[in-house]
Motif scaffolding. Sequence first.
Motif, short mmCIF file in Angstrom:
data_model
loop_
_atom_site.label_atom_id
_atom_site.label_comp_id
_atom_site.label_asym_id
_atom_site.label_seq_id
_atom_site.Cartn_x
_atom_site.Cartn_y
_atom_site.Cartn_z
N ILE A 59 5.38 4.69 9.18
CA ILE A 59 5.75 3.36 9.66
C ILE A 59 4.53 2.64 10.24
CG2 ILE A 59 7.15 2.09 11.34
CD1 ILE A 59 9.23 4.39 11.07
N THR A 60 3.75 3.35 11.05
CA THR A 60 2.55 2.76 11.64
C THR A 60 1.55 2.36 10.56
OG1 THR A 60 2.84 4.09 13.65
CG2 THR A 60 0.65 3.17 13.24
N TYR A 61 1.37 3.24 9.58
CA TYR A 61 0.46 2.95 8.47
C TYR A 61 0.90 1.70 7.72
CZ TYR A 61 -1.73 3.47 3.86
OH TYR A 61 -2.42 3.24 2.68
N MET A 62 2.19 1.61 7.39
CA MET A 62 2.71 0.46 6.64
C MET A 62 2.55 -0.84 7.43
SD MET A 62 3.91 1.40 3.67
CE MET A 62 4.97 0.02 3.31
N LYS A 63 2.82 -0.78 8.73
CA LYS A 63 2.76 -2.00 9.54
C LYS A 63 1.33 -2.44 9.86
CE LYS A 63 7.27 -1.91 11.79
NZ LYS A 63 8.00 -1.88 13.09
N SER A 64 0.37 -1.63 9.49
CA SER A 64 -1.02 -2.02 9.72
C SER A 64 -1.51 -3.02 8.68
CB SER A 64 -1.92 -0.78 9.71
OG SER A 64 -2.01 -0.22 8.40
N PHE A 65 -0.71 -3.28 7.65
CA PHE A 65 -1.09 -4.21 6.59
C PHE A 65 -0.35 -5.53 6.76
CE2 PHE A 65 -1.80 0.03 4.90
CZ PHE A 65 -3.08 -0.08 4.36
N THR A 66 -1.07 -6.62 6.66
CA THR A 66 -0.45 -7.95 6.86
C THR A 66 0.61 -8.24 5.82
OG1 THR A 66 -2.23 -8.98 5.56
CG2 THR A 66 -2.53 -8.87 7.96
N PRO A 102 0.83 -1.21 0.00
CA PRO A 102 0.00 0.00 0.00
C PRO A 102 0.86 1.26 0.00
CG PRO A 102 -0.86 -1.60 1.54
CD PRO A 102 0.45 -2.14 1.08
N ASN A 103 0.49 2.24 -0.80
CA ASN A 103 1.32 3.43 -1.02
C ASN A 103 0.87 4.60 -0.14
OD1 ASN A 103 2.97 5.42 -1.99
ND2 ASN A 103 2.47 5.09 -4.14
N PRO A 104 1.69 5.02 0.82
CA PRO A 104 1.35 6.17 1.67
C PRO A 104 1.21 7.47 0.88
CG PRO A 104 3.11 4.87 2.65
CD PRO A 104 2.94 4.38 1.25
N ASN A 105 1.76 7.52 -0.31
CA ASN A 105 1.68 8.73 -1.11
C ASN A 105 0.22 9.09 -1.45
OD1 ASN A 105 3.20 10.82 -2.66
ND2 ASN A 105 2.12 9.89 -4.39
N PHE A 106 -0.66 8.09 -1.42
CA PHE A 106 -2.06 8.34 -1.73
C PHE A 106 -2.88 8.73 -0.50
CE2 PHE A 106 -1.15 5.16 -5.26
CZ PHE A 106 -0.89 6.17 -6.19
N VAL A 107 -2.20 8.80 0.65
CA VAL A 107 -2.86 9.25 1.87
C VAL A 107 -2.47 10.71 2.09
CG1 VAL A 107 -3.14 8.89 4.35
CG2 VAL A 107 -2.78 6.92 2.82
#
Length: 333
Positions: A258-265, A239-244
């Motif tokens: 980091i928190t956003y990325m680690k929320s995905f399995t 998932p790309n944080p650039n779209f958030v």
Amino acid sequence: MGKTVRMVRFPVVAVRQEGLSDWFGEKSGVRHFHQSIKKAMKDPSKRANTPFVIITGLSGSGKGTVLKAFEDIGYFCVDNLPLELILKFADLCKRAGAQIDRAAIVVDVREGSELAKFPRVFQRLKKYELAVSLVNLEAPDASLIRRYSETRRPHPLTHDKPILRALTEERKRLAPIKKLANTVIDTTKFNVHELRRYVADKFQEQKASSPLLISLISFGFKNGIPVESDLVFDVRFLPNPNFVRTLREKTGQHREVITYMKSFTQTIEFLKRVSDLLLFLIPNYMIEGKSYLTISIGCTGGRHRSVMITDEINGILSSQGYKTKVVHRDITV
């Protein structure tokens, strides 16, 4: 007192040895070059493992900086050695014992028409009892033109030509040599200090007990894959944080990303699988004698996903006792 590092340049020759300091002018340079090497010979034994590095590449790509880096790590360095002297110099190095236990020379378009003979010379050189390697330095035309503009130094092929035409001609002349290179380094993303550190890390002789040096590079595919890569991992599937909206201006080193990325399995699963793979590969690379490993991790722009994953993998490898360094190549692009 330790060894004094040696540097030789043509047409003005400067040779520095422990207990020896000679400065020779243009006319007598070649003759005294041979005499100075012979003075350094104390042990005529053959040294099949003596490193003999040839540096080549485009003008403005950093050959002087790289040669200086080799000088700093104890190489006997020669800049602009005439082509007809390369085999003679290699023969002297082969028999020079401890006084010349490693050497680096620069060969480039300053050779003129003689440069066309280099591939044949190189094939003969590889038969010598030396550890011969060829390092080619690269950079895009835009970077080279900017460097020439900043330094205001003339290109060796410029004469009355525009700089871009000179670079095109130089690439053409160097193309057969580049094909022979063991190592190709794109110097665009390095400053002077980073380039010298990279050369030292890659070529400095390490003791058998020294750990493998692992370089971790995050990058953006839109800016190209690092040419020095040994392993490349593509994390554009994450998932790309650039779209958030709230994360777009941040990087993979910010806690929110980091928190956003680690929320995905898939992020957690990827880290586990890649870490397991690397922890299997690295000991086997060390058994084979590999002393430098470059792992590149890429996403689209090189600011979010690749940065976060690179830092996570660096933490895992460091916790296992491996020597690592991290370069976030495109984080500020």
